[in-house]
Write a protein that holds these residues in place. Structure first.
Motif, PDB file in Angstrom:
ATOM      1  N   TRP A  85       0.683  -1.198  -0.045  1.00 11.43           N
ATOM      2  CA  TRP A  85       0.079  -0.006  -0.174  1.00 11.43           C
ATOM      3  C   TRP A  85       0.878   1.310  -0.122  1.00 11.43           C
ATOM      4  N   ARG A  86       1.901   1.283   0.898  1.00 14.80           N
ATOM      5  CA  ARG A  86       2.840   2.366   1.069  1.00 14.80           C
ATOM      6  C   ARG A  86       3.485   2.954  -0.276  1.00 14.80           C
ATOM      7  N   PHE A  87       4.163   1.804  -1.015  1.00 14.52           N
ATOM      8  CA  PHE A  87       4.671   2.056  -2.024  1.00 14.52           C
ATOM      9  C   PHE A  87       3.976   2.234  -3.287  1.00 14.52           C
ATOM     10  N   GLY A  88       2.686   1.283  -3.427  1.00  9.56           N
ATOM     11  CA  GLY A  88       1.730   1.777  -4.538  1.00  9.56           C
ATOM     12  C   GLY A  88       1.345   2.907  -4.665  1.00  9.56           C
ATOM     13  N   MET A  89       0.733   3.604  -3.686  1.00  6.85           N
ATOM     14  CA  MET A  89       0.067   4.724  -3.431  1.00  6.85           C
ATOM     15  C   MET A  89       1.150   5.865  -3.640  1.00  6.85           C
ATOM     16  N   ARG A  90       2.326   5.641  -3.150  1.00  6.46           N
ATOM     17  CA  ARG A  90       3.443   6.887  -3.716  1.00  6.46           C
ATOM     18  C   ARG A  90       3.773   7.000  -5.146  1.00  6.46           C
ATOM     19  N   ILE A  91       3.710   5.689  -5.679  1.00  4.30           N
ATOM     20  CA  ILE A  91       3.660   5.802  -7.155  1.00  4.30           C
ATOM     21  C   ILE A  91       2.573   6.474  -7.876  1.00  4.30           C
ATOM     22  N   LEU A  92       1.487   6.128  -7.393  1.00  5.41           N
ATOM     23  CA  LEU A  92       0.190   6.519  -8.128  1.00  5.41           C
ATOM     24  C   LEU A  92       0.142   7.948  -7.895  1.00  5.41           C
TER      25      LEU A  92
END
Length: 569
Positions: A83-90
């Motif tokens: 969740w942390r890295f996915g939302m950061r990318i998006l």
């Protein structure tokens, strides 16, 4: 300004959205993978919990329990990091995309030639901010939607392993929910588009009122202006209430349908457990998944609303991005010929009736227009606010018709400075030399008699200027914009009433210094100022749409009574 290879003229909002998706395909793919992993981890938690219950009851082994707890810890860690890295990318892609569209819309608004959008500056500002942000949301919406659908699919498969009926129930229920919400989202999109338009109109009205605040105070029009804005704002408020109601209906329907599905799955699982067709562990898994599926279903339910909002905003951006410029570049990219001045031959536009005049290179020429509209029409043509097919006759710059020259080449040689030129927030220096590359700033300050303003403040040219020059007097603002025009050092400079807000002594000094600074350069001043008319090499009298007399200021005073009355003060 079009987007070469990406955005064509008359581009609809859907193409803008497709452009945003293509440009961020890589980030969206990575974000979707991580968000899918997050949703899979969330789905795996109740499944693992069910398996733990099933095996712990069967084996009653501390080792098995420890392994199971370790597995749960791994699942939780995976969920958190994905969740942390996915939302950061998006969110980074979302923010970058919004910045891209803001710059594009702003660039269109700041082009040398205005675009035929039918929108006011306040509306363009709203499009460049709110609509750009909402359009960019599509970059984040699509991966979240896909990952939510993955979670629903995994839930259906997991429940199907316990009971095919439970899996079918989740799939059928989810499809029904999305179908109902899809119908409601269309209404939200239409209402949101209307709301955005009304908010933009209200914003444009505020910008217009602030721009004209002093004149409104002058003739007591404050109250009428306030009522006019209040009507626009009330319509925007009413539409916002309509959108809020539609969103409330949508959210309430989504919540109700999701809850009904979760309760139905839980009751069905309980019935199957009582009937002995599934075990206790499978019951725990089914109830856990029924509770978990509420979140991805809610995300799936919200996505159509965000997509419709992004589509509405993209359609509004297309109004600016695909609008044609009022004047397009000519087919010939060559620069105008040097040393040949400016010539108008048989110009017919608005109040102009076959106007002909010639400005030889290096001459200081003044034009006295008996009617303000004639001056405005002449300046509109020279400033490229009128397309070449919008007037009759020929305007030649450097011996070449404007229609054969690009806008950039015309702008490089011909500068038209209106009497109402804008003053921007910044400093005196940044207003005079916005690009920071001028070499004649000091001379321009002296010629415009801005030296007293500079000397008045301890920071000199770095003195702060407020929005629209609100901390400067009318005369100071006018001299500041004149200094900016002079600092540009254009080959041909056209000035419109550059001294109407200054006193007679300052006006005389400006006229003398203007002649000195522009010696050897072509200058046209449209004015009724005796000081500027007297400083000119030649004065042309414009009446009934044509030149009716010419000569020096003093010659015309002696032989033309209408001229003498027009310039008498």
């Amino acid at each position: 300004m079009n987007l070469p290879g990406l955005l064509r003229p008359r581009t609809p909002g859907s193409e803008i959205l497709r452009t945003a998706l293509r440009r961020n395909a890589g980030a969206m793919l990575r974000g979707t993978a991580l968000m899918g992993l997050y949703q899979a981890g969330e789905t795996a938690f109740p499944i693992a919990l069910g398996l733990i219950v099933e095996h712990t009851l069967a084996e009653r082994s501390p080792v098995s329990l420890a392994v199971a707890l370790a597995a749960l810890a791994a699942i939780i860690t995976t969920v958190s990091l994905s969740w942390r890295f996915g939302m950061r990318i998006l969110q980074r892609a979302n923010t970058t995309e919004a910045h891209h569209w803001r710059v594009r819309v702003a660039a269109c608004g700041l082009e040398p030639v205005a675009r035929d959008t039918g929108l006011r500056s306040g509306e363009v500002l709203t499009i460049a901010t709110e609509d750009a942000d909402q359009t960019a949301d599509i970059v984040e919406v699509v991966p979240v939607l896909i990952s939510s659908l993955v979670a629903v699919a995994v839930t259906a498969v997991a429940l199907g392993t316990a009971s095919i009926g439970l899996g079918v129930l989740v799939v059928a229920g989810s499809a029904a929910i999305l179908a109902v919400l899809g119908l409601l989202s269309g209404r939200i999109g239409r209402s949101t588009k209307e709301q955005q338009a009304r908010v933009a109109q209200a914003g444009a009205k505020v910008a217009d009122l602030i721009n004209g605040l002093r004149p409104l105070h002058g003739f007591g029009g404050n109250h009428a202006a306030f009522l006019s804005y209040r009507r626009l704002s009330s319509r925007a408020r009413d539409q916002a209430v309509t959108v809020a109601r539609a969103n409330g209906t949508y959210a309430g329907t989504a919540l109700t349908l999701n809850a009904v599905l979760a309760v139905t799955v839980s009751l069905a699982a309980g019935w199957l457990a009582l009937d002995g067709r599934i075990g206790i562990g499978e019951l725990v898994m089914a109830v856990g998944l029924a509770q978990f599926v509420l979140e991805p279903l809610k995300l799936c339910a919200d996505m159509p609303k965000y997509v419709m909002t992004a589509r509405a905003s993209a359609e509004r951006m297309a109004l600016v991005l695909s609008a044609p410029p009022v004047t397009g570049p000519g087919p010939d990219r060559a620069a105008p010929g040097p040393g040949e001045g400016l010539e108008l031959d048989g110009l017919r536009y608005g109040s102009l009736r076959g106007l002909g005049l010639r400005l030889p290179a290096g001459e200081f020429t003044a034009v006295l227009a008996h009617r303000p509209q004639e001056a405005a029409d002449l300046l509109a043509v020279l400033a490229l606010h009128v397309p070449s097919d919008g007037y009759q006759g020929v305007v030649r710059l450097g011996g070449r018709p404007l229609a054969e020259l690009s806008v950039a080449s015309v702008r490089a040689e011909l500068l038209v400075n209106p009497h109402d030129a804008e003053v921007f927030a910044g400093t005196l220096r940044s207003n005079i030399d916005p690009a920071g590359s001028g070499t004649r700033v000091a001379e321009a300050v002296r010629a415009s008699m801005l030296t007293d303003v500079v000397a008045l403040h301890s920071r000199g040219l770095d003195h702060e200027v407020h929005d629209r020059g609100s901390n400067l007097s009318g005369g100071q603002r006018q001299r500041l914009t004149l200094a900016r025009a002079l600092a540009a050092d254009a080959g041909i400079l056209v000035l419109h009433d550059p001294t109407t807000a200054v006193d007679a002594v300052t006006e005389q000094s400006i006229a003398d210094r203007l002649v000195q600074l522009r010696r050897g350069r072509t200058t046209l001043v449209v004015t009724s100022s005796p000081a500027l008319l007297d400083a000119a090499d030649r004065v042309l009298v414009l009446a009934d749409g044509a030149v009716t007399a010419e000569g020096t200021h003093r010659e015309l005073l002696a032989r033309d009574q209408d001229y003498a009355r027009a310039v008498a003060r």
